[in-house]
Design a protein around this motif. Structure first.
Motif, PDB file in Angstrom:
ATOM      1  N   UNK A 139     -18.307  29.487  11.858  1.00  0.00           N
ATOM      2  CA  UNK A 139     -17.971  28.116  12.081  1.00  0.00           C
ATOM      3  C   UNK A 139     -19.194  27.264  11.795  1.00  0.00           C
ATOM      4  N   UNK A 140     -18.991  26.126  11.123  1.00  0.00           N
ATOM      5  CA  UNK A 140     -20.063  25.155  10.936  1.00  0.00           C
ATOM      6  C   UNK A 140     -20.040  24.204  12.121  1.00  0.00           C
ATOM      7  N   UNK A 141     -21.230  23.813  12.580  1.00  0.00           N
ATOM      8  CA  UNK A 141     -21.328  22.891  13.705  1.00  0.00           C
ATOM      9  C   UNK A 141     -22.312  21.785  13.370  1.00  0.00           C
ATOM     10  N   UNK A 142     -21.869  20.545  13.519  1.00  0.00           N
ATOM     11  CA  UNK A 142     -22.726  19.389  13.314  1.00  0.00           C
ATOM     12  C   UNK A 142     -23.121  18.820  14.673  1.00  0.00           C
ATOM     13  N   UNK A 143     -24.423  18.612  14.864  1.00  0.00           N
ATOM     14  CA  UNK A 143     -24.917  17.954  16.070  1.00  0.00           C
ATOM     15  C   UNK A 143     -25.491  16.615  15.619  1.00  0.00           C
ATOM     16  N   UNK A 184     -17.352  26.499  24.858  1.00  0.00           N
ATOM     17  CA  UNK A 184     -16.493  27.029  25.924  1.00  0.00           C
ATOM     18  C   UNK A 184     -15.046  26.591  25.707  1.00  0.00           C
ATOM     19  N   UNK A 185     -14.845  25.326  25.365  1.00  0.00           N
ATOM     20  CA  UNK A 185     -13.502  24.798  25.122  1.00  0.00           C
ATOM     21  C   UNK A 185     -12.817  25.540  23.981  1.00  0.00           C
ATOM     22  N   UNK A 186     -13.582  25.841  22.937  1.00  0.00           N
ATOM     23  CA  UNK A 186     -13.020  26.519  21.767  1.00  0.00           C
ATOM     24  C   UNK A 186     -12.988  28.036  21.917  1.00  0.00           C
ATOM     25  N   UNK A 187     -13.524  28.551  23.023  1.00  0.00           N
ATOM     26  CA  UNK A 187     -13.550  29.998  23.237  1.00  0.00           C
ATOM     27  C   UNK A 187     -14.516  30.709  22.302  1.00  0.00           C
ATOM     28  N   UNK A 188     -15.630  30.039  21.982  1.00  0.00           N
ATOM     29  CA  UNK A 188     -16.612  30.584  21.052  1.00  0.00           C
ATOM     30  C   UNK A 188     -17.966  30.758  21.731  1.00  0.00           C
ATOM     31  N   UNK A 189     -18.880  31.437  21.039  1.00  0.00           N
ATOM     32  CA  UNK A 189     -20.258  31.578  21.506  1.00  0.00           C
ATOM     33  C   UNK A 189     -21.194  31.117  20.390  1.00  0.00           C
ATOM     34  N   UNK A 190     -22.468  31.058  20.686  1.00  0.00           N
ATOM     35  CA  UNK A 190     -23.466  30.685  19.681  1.00  0.00           C
ATOM     36  C   UNK A 190     -23.393  31.625  18.483  1.00  0.00           C
ATOM     37  N   UNK A 191     -23.041  32.888  18.722  1.00  0.00           N
ATOM     38  CA  UNK A 191     -22.945  33.862  17.629  1.00  0.00           C
ATOM     39  C   UNK A 191     -21.860  33.503  16.620  1.00  0.00           C
ATOM     40  N   UNK A 192     -20.918  32.648  16.997  1.00  0.00           N
ATOM     41  CA  UNK A 192     -19.846  32.243  16.090  1.00  0.00           C
ATOM     42  C   UNK A 192     -20.266  31.113  15.144  1.00  0.00           C
ATOM     43  N   UNK A 193     -21.421  30.505  15.404  1.00  0.00           N
ATOM     44  CA  UNK A 193     -21.900  29.425  14.543  1.00  0.00           C
ATOM     45  C   UNK A 193     -22.557  30.042  13.313  1.00  0.00           C
ATOM     46  N   UNK A 194     -21.976  29.787  12.141  1.00  0.00           N
ATOM     47  CA  UNK A 194     -22.501  30.363  10.902  1.00  0.00           C
ATOM     48  C   UNK A 194     -23.458  29.419  10.187  1.00  0.00           C
TER      49      UNK A 194
END
Length: 82
Positions: A1-5, A29-39
């Motif tokens: 997953x890409x994440x923009x801050x 948490x809302x998306x049921x993901x962890x930092x490891x899911x950020x690609x």
């Protein structure tokens, strides 16, 4: 997953760090993901949340795509505030 801050350039320092970490943690948490899911991280490279996010991505070994603003571009009718 890409994440923009991204966020207000007035949100910096420890206060900015706190809010960025909290917002990212709540979103994952809302998306049921962890930092490891950020690609890939995405950053506008502006002071504040953009750079805080950039630093956090690097800290976790997440590649970051940078999109700094081009303030030298001339666009008819564009309003640039300083």
């Amino acid at each position: 997953m890409k994440l923009c801050v991204a966020g207000s350039r007035t949100l910096q320092g420890e206060r900015g760090e706190y809010h960025v970490r909290r917002a990212v943690a709540e979103a994952l948490k809302t998306w049921g993901l962890t930092v490891d899911d950020i690609t890939e991280g995405v950053s506008g490279m502006a002071p504040g949340p953009d750079l805080i996010g950039y630093e956090r991505f690097k800290l976790h070994g997440i590649p970051v795509r940078e999109f700094p603003a081009d303030w030298d571009i001339l666009v008819p009718g564009a309003l640039v505030k300083e």
